[in-house]
Design an enzyme around this catalytic site. Structure first.
Site, PDB file in Angstrom:
ATOM      1  N   ASN A   1      11.196  -9.412 -28.923  1.00  0.00           N
ATOM      2  CA  ASN A   1      11.474  -9.691 -30.517  1.00  0.00           C
ATOM      3  C   ASN A   1      13.119  -9.655 -30.508  1.00  0.00           C
ATOM      4  O   ASN A   1      13.565  -8.613 -30.152  1.00  0.00           O
ATOM      5  CB  ASN A   1      10.836  -9.188 -31.429  1.00  0.00           C
ATOM      6  CG  ASN A   1      10.859  -7.179 -31.244  1.00  0.00           C
ATOM      7  OD1 ASN A   1      10.829  -6.061 -30.616  1.00  0.00           O
ATOM      8  ND2 ASN A   1      10.425  -6.420 -31.905  1.00  0.00           N
TER       9      ASN A   1
ATOM     10  N   GLU B   1      14.584  -9.403 -33.957  1.00  0.00           N
ATOM     11  CA  GLU B   1      15.355  -9.504 -35.710  1.00  0.00           C
ATOM     12  C   GLU B   1      16.440  -9.766 -35.808  1.00  0.00           C
ATOM     13  O   GLU B   1      17.468 -10.172 -35.509  1.00  0.00           O
ATOM     14  CB  GLU B   1      15.051  -7.782 -35.830  1.00  0.00           C
ATOM     15  CG  GLU B   1      13.296  -7.130 -35.199  1.00  0.00           C
ATOM     16  CD  GLU B   1      13.494  -5.960 -35.744  1.00  0.00           C
ATOM     17  OE1 GLU B   1      14.261  -5.198 -35.658  1.00  0.00           O
ATOM     18  OE2 GLU B   1      12.193  -5.312 -35.463  1.00  0.00           O
TER      19      GLU B   1
ATOM     20  N   GLU C   1       6.481 -13.100 -28.577  1.00  0.00           N
ATOM     21  CA  GLU C   1       4.827 -13.890 -28.145  1.00  0.00           C
ATOM     22  C   GLU C   1       5.860 -15.613 -28.097  1.00  0.00           C
ATOM     23  O   GLU C   1       5.714 -16.725 -27.698  1.00  0.00           O
ATOM     24  CB  GLU C   1       4.240 -13.788 -28.914  1.00  0.00           C
ATOM     25  CG  GLU C   1       3.299 -12.367 -28.340  1.00  0.00           C
ATOM     26  CD  GLU C   1       3.715 -11.329 -29.356  1.00  0.00           C
ATOM     27  OE1 GLU C   1       4.640 -11.236 -29.505  1.00  0.00           O
ATOM     28  OE2 GLU C   1       2.515 -10.442 -30.077  1.00  0.00           O
TER      29      GLU C   1
ATOM     30  N   CYS D   1       0.183 -10.548 -33.931  1.00  0.00           N
ATOM     31  CA  CYS D   1       0.277 -10.684 -35.287  1.00  0.00           C
ATOM     32  C   CYS D   1      -0.304 -12.394 -35.711  1.00  0.00           C
ATOM     33  O   CYS D   1      -0.272 -13.489 -34.403  1.00  0.00           O
ATOM     34  CB  CYS D   1       1.412 -11.455 -35.793  1.00  0.00           C
ATOM     35  SG  CYS D   1       2.199 -12.699 -35.892  1.00  0.00           S
TER      36      CYS D   1
ATOM     37  N   CYS E   1       1.554 -15.373 -33.929  1.00  0.00           N
ATOM     38  CA  CYS E   1       2.056 -15.729 -32.940  1.00  0.00           C
ATOM     39  C   CYS E   1       0.649 -15.835 -32.252  1.00  0.00           C
ATOM     40  O   CYS E   1       0.293 -17.156 -31.265  1.00  0.00           O
ATOM     41  CB  CYS E   1       1.848 -14.452 -32.347  1.00  0.00           C
ATOM     42  SG  CYS E   1       3.511 -14.108 -32.363  1.00  0.00           S
TER      43      CYS E   1
END
Ligand code: THU
Length: 160
Positions: free
Chosen positions: A62, A64, A75, A112, A115
């Protein structure tokens, strides 16, 4: 009126050694990828590793951003990178893990919804089930033998 229910089958492994060696290896790649996450805001570091039919493994984590929605989940970073680097090569499996410096993550990461929707598309294009392996930093591994178990009532391109 009729009440219905979904059944979402998955397998839980308590130890990495119980998994197929290539799945265990993919999880290790995801753990490595999580170490390189850029997550200064959430401090929730996620790693993902995709295995393709040609044997290639593509990593993601990830990333950010101070403008929060501009970041992206591990993902999707991995899946998009795999599609960009190996267009047309089917996906076989996706492993996801996470760690945090502030708390123990000893249960599997649940990808999530966005994804999962991308996994649906990837699986369709691949024309084979996408195996999804989820683990925390430690603890059990959940294995889904296809995205349908993760994503009931899928939005499909046939609706367009
Ligand atoms: N995150 C992922 O990378 N994958 C998931 O499946 C869930 C959430 C990231 C997004 C954000 O950077 C951080 O974890 C906290 O939500």
């Amino acid at each position: 009126m009729k009440k219905e229910r979904f059944i979402c089958p998955y397998t839980v492994y308590d130890h990495l050694e119980e998994l197929d060696p290539s799945d265990a290896e993919l999880l290790r790649f995801a753990h490595d990828a999580a170490r390189n996450a850029y997550a200064p805001y959430s401090k929730f570091n996620v790693g993902a590793a995709v295995r393709l039919a040609n044997g290639a493994v593509v990593l993601g984590n990830n990333i950010e951003n101070a403008a929060y929605p501009s970041g992206l989940c591990a993902e999707r970073v991995a899946m998009f990178a795999a599609m960009a680097q190996y267009p047309g090569v089917p996906f076989e499996a996706l492993a996801v893990t996470a760690w945090s410096a502030t708390k123990a993550i000893d249960e599997p990461v649940a990808p999530c919804g966005a994804c999962r929707q991308v996994m649906v598309e990837v699986e369709q294009v691949s024309q084979r089930p996408l195996r999804v392996l989820c683990q925390g930093d430690t603890g059990p591994v959940m294995v889904f033998d296809g995205v349908e178990s993760l994503m009931p009532f899928i939005f499909l391109d046939k609706f367009l």
